[in-house]
Design a protein around this motif. Structure first.
Motif, PDB file in Angstrom:
ATOM      1  N   ASN A  21     -15.227  -4.234  -3.868  1.00 37.32           N
ATOM      2  CA  ASN A  21     -14.508  -3.243  -4.666  1.00 37.32           C
ATOM      3  C   ASN A  21     -13.433  -2.534  -3.853  1.00 37.32           C
ATOM      4  O   ASN A  21     -13.531  -2.410  -2.626  1.00 37.32           O
ATOM      5  CB  ASN A  21     -15.494  -2.203  -5.213  1.00 37.32           C
ATOM      6  CG  ASN A  21     -16.437  -2.809  -6.234  1.00 37.32           C
ATOM      7  OD1 ASN A  21     -16.235  -3.915  -6.713  1.00 37.32           O
ATOM      8  ND2 ASN A  21     -17.482  -2.077  -6.578  1.00 37.32           N
ATOM      9  N   ASN A  22     -12.430  -2.053  -4.558  1.00 33.16           N
ATOM     10  CA  ASN A  22     -11.419  -1.228  -3.908  1.00 33.16           C
ATOM     11  C   ASN A  22     -11.979   0.162  -3.656  1.00 33.16           C
ATOM     12  O   ASN A  22     -12.783   0.674  -4.436  1.00 33.16           O
ATOM     13  CB  ASN A  22     -10.168  -1.134  -4.780  1.00 33.16           C
ATOM     14  CG  ASN A  22      -9.402  -2.442  -4.803  1.00 33.16           C
ATOM     15  OD1 ASN A  22      -9.657  -3.335  -4.006  1.00 33.16           O
ATOM     16  ND2 ASN A  22      -8.458  -2.539  -5.709  1.00 33.16           N
TER      17      ASN A  22
ATOM     18  N   ASP B 144       0.807  -1.229   0.000  1.00 33.00           N
ATOM     19  CA  ASP B 144       0.000   0.000   0.000  1.00 33.00           C
ATOM     20  C   ASP B 144       0.839   1.277   0.000  1.00 33.00           C
ATOM     21  O   ASP B 144       0.318   2.370  -0.196  1.00 33.00           O
ATOM     22  CB  ASP B 144      -1.005   0.001   1.154  1.00 33.00           C
ATOM     23  CG  ASP B 144      -0.371   0.106   2.541  1.00 33.00           C
ATOM     24  OD1 ASP B 144       0.785   0.533   2.657  1.00 33.00           O
ATOM     25  OD2 ASP B 144      -1.061  -0.242   3.524  1.00 33.00           O
TER      26      ASP B 144
ATOM     27  N   ASP C 125      -6.865  -3.663  -1.033  1.00 29.96           N
ATOM     28  CA  ASP C 125      -7.809  -2.841  -0.277  1.00 29.96           C
ATOM     29  C   ASP C 125      -9.103  -3.597   0.023  1.00 29.96           C
ATOM     30  O   ASP C 125      -9.498  -3.771   1.166  1.00 29.96           O
ATOM     31  CB  ASP C 125      -8.103  -1.565  -1.065  1.00 29.96           C
ATOM     32  CG  ASP C 125      -9.165  -0.694  -0.428  1.00 29.96           C
ATOM     33  OD1 ASP C 125     -10.357  -0.999  -0.602  1.00 29.96           O
ATOM     34  OD2 ASP C 125      -8.810   0.287   0.231  1.00 29.96           O
TER      35      ASP C 125
ATOM     36  N   ASN D  25      -5.340   3.684   0.708  1.00 28.18           N
ATOM     37  CA  ASN D  25      -5.365   3.465  -0.734  1.00 28.18           C
ATOM     38  C   ASN D  25      -5.461   4.806  -1.444  1.00 28.18           C
ATOM     39  O   ASN D  25      -6.198   4.969  -2.406  1.00 28.18           O
ATOM     40  CB  ASN D  25      -6.511   2.550  -1.157  1.00 28.18           C
ATOM     41  CG  ASN D  25      -6.304   1.974  -2.552  1.00 28.18           C
ATOM     42  OD1 ASN D  25      -5.258   2.195  -3.165  1.00 28.18           O
ATOM     43  ND2 ASN D  25      -7.283   1.268  -3.066  1.00 28.18           N
TER      44      ASN D  25
ATOM     45  N   THR E 195     -12.968   0.524  -8.534  1.00 28.39           N
ATOM     46  CA  THR E 195     -13.372  -0.506  -9.481  1.00 28.39           C
ATOM     47  C   THR E 195     -14.495  -0.013 -10.381  1.00 28.39           C
ATOM     48  O   THR E 195     -14.489  -0.228 -11.595  1.00 28.39           O
ATOM     49  CB  THR E 195     -13.823  -1.777  -8.740  1.00 28.39           C
ATOM     50  OG1 THR E 195     -12.802  -2.185  -7.835  1.00 28.39           O
ATOM     51  CG2 THR E 195     -14.116  -2.909  -9.710  1.00 28.39           C
TER      52      THR E 195
ATOM     53  N   THR F 255     -15.900  -8.157   1.547  1.00 27.70           N
ATOM     54  CA  THR F 255     -14.797  -7.761   0.688  1.00 27.70           C
ATOM     55  C   THR F 255     -15.285  -7.663  -0.757  1.00 27.70           C
ATOM     56  O   THR F 255     -15.922  -8.574  -1.267  1.00 27.70           O
ATOM     57  CB  THR F 255     -13.649  -8.770   0.784  1.00 27.70           C
ATOM     58  OG1 THR F 255     -13.220  -8.834   2.148  1.00 27.70           O
ATOM     59  CG2 THR F 255     -12.485  -8.361  -0.100  1.00 27.70           C
TER      60      THR F 255
END
Length: 360
Positions: free
Chosen positions: A255-256, A139, A205, A197, A277, A253
């Motif tokens: 999308n970023n 990261d 992420d 992020n 995303t 968990t």
């Protein structure tokens, strides 16, 4: 007419330029103790080109009165320091300031609290070790910290506690990007956090957001050991002392997520975030911080071409950010501050824009 992409800086002769701020991103809004407003920017330049003199990060300007209807563009009326902005924190970029080499300190959110007649401003930030490439497993963070000011923003110091980032062995730590949701009527200060992020390129992420809370007086003093985490344990969600249980991520968990913002607007909580995303700014709502959130609603997109459903969505190319203005009237008339970056030579390096009249 509600504002729809109104530039807050990066225009020659605008109110930001009057205080020496040419271009900058983020523009995180928060209310000051006297009822006026502060806007905290990230990396800033004196002009409209990345080759112009660099001001630093973070940088702050002020506004006396915010039009919650969204019909009036945000106009800055002061700066820190006055009359020309300068970097708020005392540190050197691309240098070791006692913690390891850091490229920049990027603000994630700001809040003002009062205790025993004393006002204190807070900025939570991420110290960035490196900007990582797309799809990175690292990261790029050095650490997270909370800085505070007891003189209205003129001088800042850090609390002793810092949260280690990738360089210090905690890659993808959910402690590095915070959003202050505000002090609820129940008396708690609610805070959401997630992995760093800010480069938008960290592949791990996963949209992992967690929730914790403090009594405002404990947070005011930097008593971070008094934190309570929102935890799923023994088949139920419950508040537990942070010393006994780690916070549980509140979304599956998926999308970023880059920059995000949570605020209590009217009687509901609103979450806004840059979905890297989906390439859009999206919102969700909940009756309380620790209750079920609505499905995401796309507000502004970076490109209409991804699907038919986006054809009528407003567009801002190269978008990110999406900070909720806490002065918004309600969840059906939100003002968001959305950033854009264009790395093309001769184009604006960074800017922040006002979008009002959005319904979550």
């Amino acid at each position: 007419m509600a504002q729809s992409g109104t530039y807050l800086c990066d225009n020659q002769g605008d109110s930001a330029a009057g205080f020496g701020l040419g271009s900058g991103d983020l523009g995180i809004p928060f209310q000051l103790p006297d009822g006026t407003w502060g806007y905290v920017f990230g990396d800033c330049f004196t002009g409209q080109e990345a080759t112009d003199p660099y001001l630093g990060s973070p940088v702050m300007v002020y506004q006396n009165t915010f039009d919650a209807s969204g019909q009036t563009p945000i106009t800055f009326t002061g700066s820190q320091p006055s009359p020309t902005v300068a970097q708020l924190f005392t540190y050197q970029h691309r240098a070791d300031n006692g913690f390891g080499v850091e490229v920049s300190r990027i603000p994630n959110d700001a809040i003002a609290l009062r205790k025993d007649g004393r006002d204190r401003l807070f900025i939570q930030y991420t110290s960035v070790a490196q900007w990582v490439a797309p799809g990175s497993a690292d990261d790029g963070s050095l650490q997270g910290g909370v800085a505070y000011s007891d003189d209205g923003g003129a001088s800042w110091r850090d609390f002793d506690q810092h949260w280690p980032g990738s360089v210090k062995g905690s890659n993808g730590s959910p402690e590095l990007m915070w959003s202050f949701a505000g002090v609820d009527p129940d008396g708690h200060l609610y805070i959401f956090s997630k992995p760093w992020n800010g480069s938008h390129n960290f592949a791990g992420d996963g949209g992992r957001i967690q929730l914790f809370r403090f009594k405002p007086e404990d947070f005011f003093d930097g008593n971070f050991a008094a934190r309570e985490n929102w935890v799923y344990q023994d088949n139920t969600w419950q508040w537990l002392p942070a010393a006994t249980a780690a916070a549980t991520q509140i979304f599956a968990t998926g999308n970023n997520i880059g920059e995000f913002s949570v605020k209590r607007i009217g009687e509901v909580y609103v979450l806004s975030y840059f979905d890297t995303t989906d390439y859009s700014i999206r919102t969700r709502t909940a009756a309380r911080p620790d209750q079920t959130w609505s499905e995401p609603k796309t507000q502004v997109v970076g490109d209409r071409g991804l699907s038919v459903s986006r054809w009528r969505s407003p567009v801002l190319k190269n978008l990110y950010g999406g900070y909720i203005h806490p002065g918004s009237t309600d969840s059906s008339n939100l003002t968001l501050i959305i950033s854009a970056w264009d790395g093309t030579a001769g184009h604006r390096p960074y800017t922040a824009t006002q979008w009002s009249g959005l319904s979550a």
